[in-house]
Design a protein around this motif. Structure first.
Motif, PDB file in Angstrom:
ATOM      1  N   GLU A  52       0.822  -1.203   0.000  1.00  0.00           N
ATOM      2  CA  GLU A  52       0.000   0.000   0.000  1.00  0.00           C
ATOM      3  C   GLU A  52       0.859   1.258   0.000  1.00  0.00           C
ATOM      4  N   SER A  53       1.960   1.216   0.739  1.00  0.00           N
ATOM      5  CA  SER A  53       2.714   2.440   0.993  1.00  0.00           C
ATOM      6  C   SER A  53       3.776   2.777  -0.047  1.00  0.00           C
ATOM      7  N   VAL A  54       4.018   1.901  -1.024  1.00  0.00           N
ATOM      8  CA  VAL A  54       4.958   2.273  -2.087  1.00  0.00           C
ATOM      9  C   VAL A  54       4.337   3.305  -3.027  1.00  0.00           C
ATOM     10  N   LYS A  55       3.057   3.547  -2.879  1.00  0.00           N
ATOM     11  CA  LYS A  55       2.382   4.541  -3.719  1.00  0.00           C
ATOM     12  C   LYS A  55       2.931   5.933  -3.433  1.00  0.00           C
ATOM     13  N   LEU A  56       2.655   6.855  -4.355  1.00  0.00           N
ATOM     14  CA  LEU A  56       3.143   8.223  -4.189  1.00  0.00           C
ATOM     15  C   LEU A  56       2.668   8.807  -2.858  1.00  0.00           C
ATOM     16  N   PRO A  57       3.591   9.298  -2.028  1.00  0.00           N
ATOM     17  CA  PRO A  57       3.165   9.920  -0.766  1.00  0.00           C
ATOM     18  C   PRO A  57       2.527  11.283  -1.008  1.00  0.00           C
ATOM     19  N   THR A  58       1.824  11.761  -0.008  1.00  0.00           N
ATOM     20  CA  THR A  58       1.156  13.063  -0.085  1.00  0.00           C
ATOM     21  C   THR A  58       1.977  14.109   0.651  1.00  0.00           C
ATOM     22  N   ARG A  59       2.143  15.264   0.032  1.00  0.00           N
ATOM     23  CA  ARG A  59       2.910  16.347   0.641  1.00  0.00           C
ATOM     24  C   ARG A  59       2.064  17.053   1.702  1.00  0.00           C
ATOM     25  N   SER A  60       2.708  17.946   2.434  1.00  0.00           N
ATOM     26  CA  SER A  60       2.013  18.675   3.505  1.00  0.00           C
ATOM     27  C   SER A  60       0.886  19.548   2.977  1.00  0.00           C
ATOM     28  N   ASP A  61       0.973  19.943   1.682  1.00  0.00           N
ATOM     29  CA  ASP A  61      -0.083  20.785   1.107  1.00  0.00           C
ATOM     30  C   ASP A  61      -1.238  19.959   0.540  1.00  0.00           C
ATOM     31  N   GLY A  62      -1.155  18.634   0.725  1.00  0.00           N
ATOM     32  CA  GLY A  62      -2.236  17.761   0.271  1.00  0.00           C
ATOM     33  C   GLY A  62      -2.060  17.213  -1.131  1.00  0.00           C
ATOM     34  N   LYS A  63      -1.056  17.708  -1.862  1.00  0.00           N
ATOM     35  CA  LYS A  63      -0.809  17.231  -3.217  1.00  0.00           C
ATOM     36  C   LYS A  63       0.142  16.033  -3.202  1.00  0.00           C
ATOM     37  N   LYS A  64       0.044  15.214  -4.242  1.00  0.00           N
ATOM     38  CA  LYS A  64       0.921  14.064  -4.357  1.00  0.00           C
ATOM     39  C   LYS A  64       2.334  14.512  -4.740  1.00  0.00           C
ATOM     40  N   VAL A  65       3.315  13.782  -4.237  1.00  0.00           N
ATOM     41  CA  VAL A  65       4.702  14.029  -4.632  1.00  0.00           C
ATOM     42  C   VAL A  65       4.851  13.743  -6.126  1.00  0.00           C
ATOM     43  N   ASP A  66       5.664  14.525  -6.802  1.00  0.00           N
ATOM     44  CA  ASP A  66       5.920  14.303  -8.225  1.00  0.00           C
ATOM     45  C   ASP A  66       6.450  12.886  -8.449  1.00  0.00           C
ATOM     46  N   LYS A  67       5.875  12.205  -9.429  1.00  0.00           N
ATOM     47  CA  LYS A  67       6.236  10.800  -9.655  1.00  0.00           C
ATOM     48  C   LYS A  67       7.717  10.627  -9.969  1.00  0.00           C
ATOM     49  N   PHE A  68       8.285  11.507 -10.763  1.00  0.00           N
ATOM     50  CA  PHE A  68       9.699  11.372 -11.124  1.00  0.00           C
ATOM     51  C   PHE A  68      10.607  11.660  -9.929  1.00  0.00           C
ATOM     52  N   GLU A  69      10.185  12.552  -9.038  1.00  0.00           N
ATOM     53  CA  GLU A  69      10.939  12.775  -7.797  1.00  0.00           C
ATOM     54  C   GLU A  69      10.976  11.488  -6.977  1.00  0.00           C
ATOM     55  N   TRP A  70       9.835  10.827  -6.919  1.00  0.00           N
ATOM     56  CA  TRP A  70       9.715   9.571  -6.169  1.00  0.00           C
ATOM     57  C   TRP A  70      10.556   8.479  -6.830  1.00  0.00           C
ATOM     58  N   TYR A  71      10.558   8.449  -8.150  1.00  0.00           N
ATOM     59  CA  TYR A  71      11.420   7.521  -8.887  1.00  0.00           C
ATOM     60  C   TYR A  71      12.891   7.771  -8.541  1.00  0.00           C
ATOM     61  N   SER A  72      13.271   9.041  -8.599  1.00  0.00           N
ATOM     62  CA  SER A  72      14.673   9.404  -8.381  1.00  0.00           C
ATOM     63  C   SER A  72      15.152   8.968  -6.998  1.00  0.00           C
ATOM     64  N   VAL A  73      14.373   9.300  -5.990  1.00  0.00           N
ATOM     65  CA  VAL A  73      14.731   8.957  -4.614  1.00  0.00           C
ATOM     66  C   VAL A  73      14.835   7.444  -4.431  1.00  0.00           C
ATOM     67  N   ASN A  74      13.845   6.725  -4.912  1.00  0.00           N
ATOM     68  CA  ASN A  74      13.829   5.278  -4.712  1.00  0.00           C
ATOM     69  C   ASN A  74      14.884   4.557  -5.548  1.00  0.00           C
ATOM     70  N   THR A  75      15.186   5.078  -6.729  1.00  0.00           N
ATOM     71  CA  THR A  75      16.239   4.463  -7.541  1.00  0.00           C
ATOM     72  C   THR A  75      17.581   4.536  -6.818  1.00  0.00           C
ATOM     73  N   VAL A  76      17.877   5.679  -6.237  1.00  0.00           N
ATOM     74  CA  VAL A  76      19.113   5.825  -5.458  1.00  0.00           C
ATOM     75  C   VAL A  76      19.091   4.885  -4.254  1.00  0.00           C
ATOM     76  N   ASP A  77      17.971   4.823  -3.552  1.00  0.00           N
ATOM     77  CA  ASP A  77      17.886   3.976  -2.358  1.00  0.00           C
ATOM     78  C   ASP A  77      18.004   2.486  -2.694  1.00  0.00           C
ATOM     79  N   PHE A  78      17.369   2.068  -3.776  1.00  0.00           N
ATOM     80  CA  PHE A  78      17.473   0.654  -4.161  1.00  0.00           C
ATOM     81  C   PHE A  78      18.885   0.324  -4.648  1.00  0.00           C
ATOM     82  N   PHE A  79      19.549   1.274  -5.286  1.00  0.00           N
ATOM     83  CA  PHE A  79      20.944   1.077  -5.677  1.00  0.00           C
ATOM     84  C   PHE A  79      21.818   0.904  -4.440  1.00  0.00           C
ATOM     85  N   ASN A  80      21.624   1.773  -3.441  1.00  0.00           N
ATOM     86  CA  ASN A  80      22.382   1.656  -2.195  1.00  0.00           C
ATOM     87  C   ASN A  80      22.109   0.321  -1.505  1.00  0.00           C
TER      88      ASN A  80
END
Length: 248
Positions: free
Chosen positions: A44-72
């Motif tokens: 359930e939680s791998v989905k795009l998180p919600t920012r403090s303003d109620g909007k979803k995090v940009d999908k490519f930002e989420w890709y970028s962060v997770n790609t680095v983390d999975f590489f590490n």
């Protein structure tokens, strides 16, 4: 042969990478928190998180962060799980995942056409190639969200190739890893990786063949965990209701 190095107190294949901005470091902490949850929660939680303003995090930002983390994560896995002599030209002369799946390497630079490498060389080439993609700010920009048009294609290639490493580890080294008590680390890492990849459709279905049964088990386990939690919540709700009724 794969050679490990030390990053801090941890053994790793490549240097652990950091995120370039405070915002991405925060997103990374969210992603890492998800990895410690049960399989149903992670699904359930791998989905795009919600920012403090109620909007979803940009999908490519989420890709970028997770790609680095999975590489590490993969660097740590390979550095700590593959002991000296476990994956060599002699033990694994080809990059395979069981008898039916064999992988050739090409990077359009050193290897412009697909070439058969031993598993250790394939993995080393892959991790070096991913590192070069992450270092290229035209592909993975740090101080801007202006991702290139081919960004999703690059991410999908990275995930597809990392999946092959997991498949090789499970098919050819799992018993050795289990003897060294590293199976829990491997299972936890793969669970988070594959649920994320499946949710965003980052790996073609025909690539999932060598791990089909394990993936199906994870999905079924996640569904069962979700059902059990819902049932438990209902029971707790009934119990609380009974207590309130008795007080009246």
């Amino acid at each position: 042969m794969l050679k490990s190095l030390f990053s801090g107190n941890k053994k790793t294949l490549k240097k652990i990478r950091k995120h370039g901005t405070a915002n991405r470091e925060a997103l990374s902490r969210i992603a890492k928190a998800y990895a410690t949850l049960g399989s149903g929660d992670v699904e359930e939680s791998v989905k795009l998180p919600t920012r403090s303003d109620g909007k979803k995090v940009d999908k490519f930002e989420w890709y970028s962060v997770n790609t680095v983390d999975f590489f590490n994560e993969m660097s740590l896995l390979l550095g700590s799980l593959l002991e000296e002599g476990m994956c060599t030209k002699k033990t694994c002369p080809q990059m395979r995942a069981g008898p039916k799946f064999k992988y050739a390497w090409a990077d359009k630079v050193k290897y412009k056409t697909p070439v058969n490498l031993c598993a250790a060389d394939y993995i080393d080439c892959l991790m070096t190639w991913i590192e070069s993609q992450l270092d290229d700010e035209d592909i993975f920009p740090i101080n801007t969200s202006n991702f290139p048009k081919n960004f999703e294609k690059v991410v999908k290639t990275i995930f597809r190739r990392m999946f092959r490493v997991y498949a090789h580890l499970y098919h050819h080294h799992f018993q050795q890893i289990e003897k060294g008590a590293g199976d829990i680390q491997l299972n936890t890492s793969f669970k988070h990786f594959i649920l994320y990849a499946l949710h965003f459709e980052l790996i073609p279905k025909d690539e999932l063949g060598p791990m089909k049964e394990l993936i199906q088990h994870l999905l079924e386990r996640g569904k069962k965990d979700n059902d059990d939690r819902k049932e438990s919540a209902k029971e707790e709700g009934k119990s609380g209701s009974d207590v309130d009724t008795q007080k009246k």
